[in-house]
Write a protein that holds these residues in place. Sequence first.
Motif, mmCIF file in Angstrom:
data_model
loop_
_atom_site.group_PDB
_atom_site.id
_atom_site.type_symbol
_atom_site.label_atom_id
_atom_site.label_comp_id
_atom_site.label_asym_id
_atom_site.label_seq_id
_atom_site.Cartn_x
_atom_site.Cartn_y
_atom_site.Cartn_z
ATOM 1 N N ILE A 418 0.864 -1.168 -0.054
ATOM 2 C CA ILE A 418 0.105 0.029 0.075
ATOM 3 C C ILE A 418 0.858 1.207 0.238
ATOM 4 O O ILE A 418 2.027 1.154 0.747
ATOM 5 C CB ILE A 418 -1.187 0.176 1.314
ATOM 6 N N HIS A 419 0.327 2.277 -0.681
ATOM 7 C CA HIS A 419 0.956 3.539 -0.740
ATOM 8 C C HIS A 419 0.199 4.720 -0.482
ATOM 9 O O HIS A 419 -0.520 5.090 -1.226
ATOM 10 C CB HIS A 419 1.699 3.753 -1.868
ATOM 11 N N CYS A 471 5.131 9.082 -0.895
ATOM 12 C CA CYS A 471 4.391 8.030 0.030
ATOM 13 C C CYS A 471 4.800 8.472 1.641
ATOM 14 O O CYS A 471 5.700 8.540 2.029
ATOM 15 C CB CYS A 471 5.002 6.692 -0.088
ATOM 16 N N ILE A 473 4.243 6.469 4.058
ATOM 17 C CA ILE A 473 4.765 5.514 4.853
ATOM 18 C C ILE A 473 6.207 5.760 4.888
ATOM 19 O O ILE A 473 6.970 6.009 3.859
ATOM 20 C CB ILE A 473 4.810 3.978 4.424
ATOM 21 N N HIS A 476 8.934 3.694 3.486
ATOM 22 C CA HIS A 476 9.053 3.836 1.702
ATOM 23 C C HIS A 476 9.571 5.456 1.107
ATOM 24 O O HIS A 476 10.436 5.275 0.323
ATOM 25 C CB HIS A 476 7.490 3.837 1.099
ATOM 26 N N MET A 481 10.806 6.852 -2.201
ATOM 27 C CA MET A 481 9.596 6.940 -2.808
ATOM 28 C C MET A 481 9.134 8.563 -2.644
ATOM 29 O O MET A 481 8.061 8.793 -1.861
ATOM 30 C CB MET A 481 8.514 6.162 -2.263
#
Length: 488
Positions: A418-419, A471, A473, A476, A481
């Motif tokens: 998931i992002h 992202c 997260i 990430h 990212m």
Amino acid sequence: MKNNQKNKIIGSVLIFLGLLVLGLVFARFFGSSFGRKILGADIDPRSSQLHQNVKEAFAQSYQEDPMLPKGKLKEFSLTAAENEVEIIKGYKTKVWSYNEQVPGPELRITKGDTLRIVLKNSLPDETTIHWHGIRLPNEMDGVPGVTQDPIQPGETFVYEFTPKDTGTYWFHPHVRGAEQLERGLYGSVIIEDPEEKELFNSDTVWVLDDWRLDQNAQVDPNFLLPHDVTHDGRWGNVISINGEAQYSQAFNPGERVRLRIINASNARVYNLNFESLDVNIIAVDGNKSAEFSKPQKFDLAPGNRIDVEINMPEKEAVFNVTDTFTGRKNTIAEIKTTGENIQAPQKRIKENENIKKINNAIDLPVDYEYEFDGGMGMMRRGGLQWTINGEAYPDVTTITYEKNGLYRISLKNNSANIHPMHLHGQFFKVISKNNKDFQEPFLRDTVLVEPNQTVDILLMPKDMGTWALHCHIQEHAEAGMMTLIKVE
Ligand code: C2O
Ligand code: CU
């Protein structure tokens, strides 16, 4: 064959090969520097009638408050430092915090006010503060290497801006977030609308976080573990609200509460359920919604906020607040009603009338596509990486957007993870999921893109400067990212 004839042939072959290599290098170079992918036909899709119609409709839902009053200057001092707090009763946990508390102080102001925050960095690491979701001048956005230099240990930095919107926002470092957020650096910014204030008996904030604590309730110092980076980030074993595990809050029977919920977790997503309590989402990411809905319909991803209206029952009762995002039920808090009955205000908050369904938005051609890849086995400076269009931050292509232009952007997740994608400095509207019409009745700044899903958004950049798209997260983002957009 004569020797010089032979030499001539070899010479031409070499020249030919040289040109070929040069051509390939150029093709590659331009191919990647024009990361722009316009999927429209030969006619300029930007001049079409459909484009005009959607643009007008979107402009209608994305208005700036023309009546922003001139408010007061509100000054706050924040000191980021190491100290101890009690997350689990009876245990002292070493954290990094603002003003010795987790969450940091609630910065509550009224629409039109100017915020001045004097940040002293007493951490053993450099830092910055990003004001998540707030539309502000680019140089106040807190992105190191883009909008400012990181603030060194011992240094002080002053942030000053006048937020454009009312609503629920938050702040956190933008340096080594996987460690700095996880250790406890975050806080809320509430920008009140005086007219909405009268519609509730009380107004309260919940900052959700999860911690990976050991048996002595100490934060596990192994940040960026390969397993966390290659999966859905670092999920903790203890969930806290306002820095306390097993959170419980009491209200009076009959009162109407505005509860502002912020997800400050590195990676955990919450899907909240309030049992039989009368709870409605009235705003998402600070933006009032055109249709109020139930919280269990909303995936509260890292970075997201929801404001809910709760109408307390007129008698004493206890309700569990649970999270079921992973399918397993976690009880994360308790809401009680106790004491005297309170009369709720006559008037209730109204839906946002500016946001309407946009006809045929799904038929609009895509202007830019951002594809997410990564995970196991990809190497970057000896580590794991997550990429956007094949690039890992800071080696990224900045795409330029025109101020007040309208863009359809595809967020395409090619991975099995998931992002939650966050764009700085702008709000956007989700219009489709997997190319099926999915118009949300609100704007956002962070949207969860599920494994192998494509989420399309409408964007109308309003504020000039270079803004991050990443992202949320933390593990990430730190593995690359993140990319940049430039608004001109
Ligand atoms: Cu809350 Cu760049 O993030
Ligand atoms: Cu991600």
